[in-house]
Write a protein that holds these residues in place. Structure first.
Motif, mmCIF file in Angstrom:
data_model
loop_
_atom_site.group_PDB
_atom_site.id
_atom_site.type_symbol
_atom_site.label_atom_id
_atom_site.label_comp_id
_atom_site.label_asym_id
_atom_site.label_seq_id
_atom_site.Cartn_x
_atom_site.Cartn_y
_atom_site.Cartn_z
ATOM 1 N N GLN A 275 -3.858 3.774 13.249
ATOM 2 C CA GLN A 275 -3.453 2.426 12.803
ATOM 3 C C GLN A 275 -3.245 2.444 11.287
ATOM 4 O O GLN A 275 -4.048 1.907 10.529
ATOM 5 C CB GLN A 275 -4.524 1.403 13.176
ATOM 6 C CG GLN A 275 -4.796 1.290 14.659
ATOM 7 C CD GLN A 275 -5.967 0.358 14.944
ATOM 8 O OE1 GLN A 275 -6.281 -0.525 14.157
ATOM 9 N NE2 GLN A 275 -6.619 0.569 16.070
ATOM 10 N N PRO A 276 -2.185 3.077 10.818
ATOM 11 C CA PRO A 276 -1.973 3.195 9.372
ATOM 12 C C PRO A 276 -1.796 1.836 8.703
ATOM 13 O O PRO A 276 -1.425 0.852 9.343
ATOM 14 C CB PRO A 276 -0.688 4.026 9.267
ATOM 15 C CG PRO A 276 0.006 3.824 10.573
ATOM 16 C CD PRO A 276 -1.084 3.659 11.589
ATOM 17 N N THR A 277 -2.078 1.786 7.401
ATOM 18 C CA THR A 277 -1.906 0.559 6.636
ATOM 19 C C THR A 277 -0.461 0.093 6.730
ATOM 20 O O THR A 277 0.460 0.863 6.459
ATOM 21 C CB THR A 277 -2.270 0.798 5.162
ATOM 22 O OG1 THR A 277 -3.651 1.150 5.080
ATOM 23 C CG2 THR A 277 -2.023 -0.450 4.329
ATOM 24 N N PRO A 278 -0.234 -1.169 7.109
ATOM 25 C CA PRO A 278 1.137 -1.664 7.171
ATOM 26 C C PRO A 278 1.710 -1.844 5.769
ATOM 27 O O PRO A 278 0.975 -2.006 4.789
ATOM 28 C CB PRO A 278 0.980 -3.022 7.867
ATOM 29 C CG PRO A 278 -0.405 -3.452 7.519
ATOM 30 C CD PRO A 278 -1.226 -2.191 7.472
ATOM 31 N N GLY A 279 3.014 -1.819 5.675
ATOM 32 C CA GLY A 279 3.644 -2.115 4.394
ATOM 33 C C GLY A 279 3.747 -0.906 3.486
ATOM 34 O O GLY A 279 3.825 0.240 3.932
ATOM 35 N N GLU A 280 3.679 -1.172 2.187
ATOM 36 C CA GLU A 280 4.055 -0.172 1.199
ATOM 37 C C GLU A 280 2.939 0.784 0.803
ATOM 38 O O GLU A 280 1.758 0.520 0.998
ATOM 39 C CB GLU A 280 4.543 -0.889 -0.057
ATOM 40 C CG GLU A 280 3.449 -1.694 -0.754
ATOM 41 C CD GLU A 280 3.955 -2.454 -1.967
ATOM 42 O OE1 GLU A 280 4.601 -1.837 -2.835
ATOM 43 O OE2 GLU A 280 3.700 -3.662 -2.041
ATOM 44 N N LYS A 281 3.363 1.899 0.232
ATOM 45 C CA LYS A 281 2.477 2.799 -0.491
ATOM 46 C C LYS A 281 2.972 2.842 -1.931
ATOM 47 O O LYS A 281 4.172 2.860 -2.192
ATOM 48 C CB LYS A 281 2.505 4.208 0.115
ATOM 49 C CG LYS A 281 1.777 4.355 1.437
ATOM 50 C CD LYS A 281 1.779 5.819 1.875
ATOM 51 C CE LYS A 281 0.944 6.028 3.140
ATOM 52 N NZ LYS A 281 1.506 5.329 4.300
ATOM 53 N N ARG A 282 2.052 2.824 -2.852
ATOM 54 C CA ARG A 282 2.409 2.966 -4.260
ATOM 55 C C ARG A 282 1.828 4.275 -4.782
ATOM 56 O O ARG A 282 0.870 4.807 -4.221
ATOM 57 C CB ARG A 282 1.901 1.779 -5.073
ATOM 58 C CG ARG A 282 2.496 0.445 -4.632
ATOM 59 C CD ARG A 282 2.108 -0.672 -5.571
ATOM 60 N NE ARG A 282 2.423 -1.976 -5.002
ATOM 61 C CZ ARG A 282 2.134 -3.125 -5.588
ATOM 62 N NH1 ARG A 282 1.519 -3.135 -6.772
ATOM 63 N NH2 ARG A 282 2.444 -4.279 -5.004
#
Length: 302
Positions: A275-282
């Motif tokens: 269940q990876p983090t939704p949205g962006e990676k910075r």
């Protein structure tokens, strides 16, 4: 803009404060310390900085009135206590102070990769609990889920003079995202200064990684580049992780750190990451070898 950092003593808190005070927007900063003797001398002389005695374990000592935004860091626990209950307590205290202040528009929580999971991550579970409690603490909530801190390798400073270091990142070619504290500080400062800007959602969640992932072999190369000599790498296999941490921490604390370590190795929940983090990676810009040079220059662990 008035910003509160609680607690302010962790390296990440100090890095955020320095980024805020260096920003041309000129925010004022209130920083909470259990021990005011720990306030860095260069901060004390800044007219936009205020150090306040307070403890996240004591709700009555927290007063965020007048603050537009708050940075909260869940403090690690190195004694035999229920880490989940402790994380819940301190998070509830911060939430109550935010609600009472009324002026606070945004809460930024320094969290961790893997905080979405309620099991299998050891010490990271404290960040999960903090996220559960604080998800609706303010009109704008931001969770910054940080990768493995590059500064965690500071423990190697004890053995590098003998020509070796221990690594718990196995196999030795397994790459892990890592992030520098100074990049965490600048990112958190930017999120705090963006208070009042519309978020895609609340809580808004993103992961913060360094410029690239690193293996144990990369760590060895960085140490050798920094020191200008060959350095031996001694690996700690998964079966020996509890004993490795138990040499430094009480048994219960060692168990949490061992489970956290296993979570990002093969077979662990973060290695599989269902269940990876939704949205962006910075991504930060600081390389591992630059952090090692800074640590060597400072002569102390984070």
């Amino acid at each position: 803009m008035h910003i509160t950092v609680v607690p302010a003593s962790p390296k990440t808190g100090q890095a955020t404060i320095r980024s805020l005070l260096a920003d041309p927007f000129n925010p004022t900063v209130r920083a909470y310390y259990r021990d005011l003797s720990k306030v860095p001398s260069e901060l004390k002389s800044n007219p936009r900085f205020e150090a306040v005695k307070g403890d996240v374990e004591d709700a009555g000592s927290l007063d965020f009135s007048g603050s537009d935004a708050v940075l909260n860091i869940t403090p690690p626990l190195y004694e035999e206590k229920d880490i989940i209950a402790h994380a819940r307590l301190v998070s509830e205290n911060v939430k109550a102070a935010v609600k009472k202040a009324e002026s606070v528009k945004r809460l930024v929580l320094l969290s961790s990769v893997g905080a979405q999971y309620a099991h299998g991550t050891g010490e990271i579970l404290t960040n999960h609990e903090a996220e559960v409690v604080l998800k609706d603490a303010a009109p704008e909530v931001v969770f910054v889920r940080c990768a493995y801190f590059m500064e965690n390798w500071a423990t190697a400073l004890e053995t590098l003079p003998q020509g070796f270091f221990f690594t718990t990142l196995t196999p030795l070619d397994h790459a892990l995202p890592m992030i520098a504290v100074q990049d965490i500080g600048s990112t958190c400062a930017a999120e705090l200064l963006a208070t009042g800007t519309a978020l895609p959602s609340s809580p808004h969640i993103f992961e913060l990684h360094g410029p690239r992932a690193y293996t144990s072999a990369d760590v060895q190369k960085a140490f050798e580049e920094m020191l200008g000599k060959s350095i031996e790498m001694r690996s700690v296999e998964k079966s020996g992780l509890h004993d490795f941490y138990a040499a430094v921490f009480p048994p219960g604390v060692a168990a949490h750190f061992a489970e956290m370590n296993k979570s990002y190795l093969e077979g662990g929940i973060l290695y599989e990451d269902p269940q990876p983090t939704p949205g962006e990676k910075r991504y930060g810009n600081t390389e591992l070898v630059d952090v090692f040079r800074q640590m060597l220059g400072a002569g102390e662990s984070p």
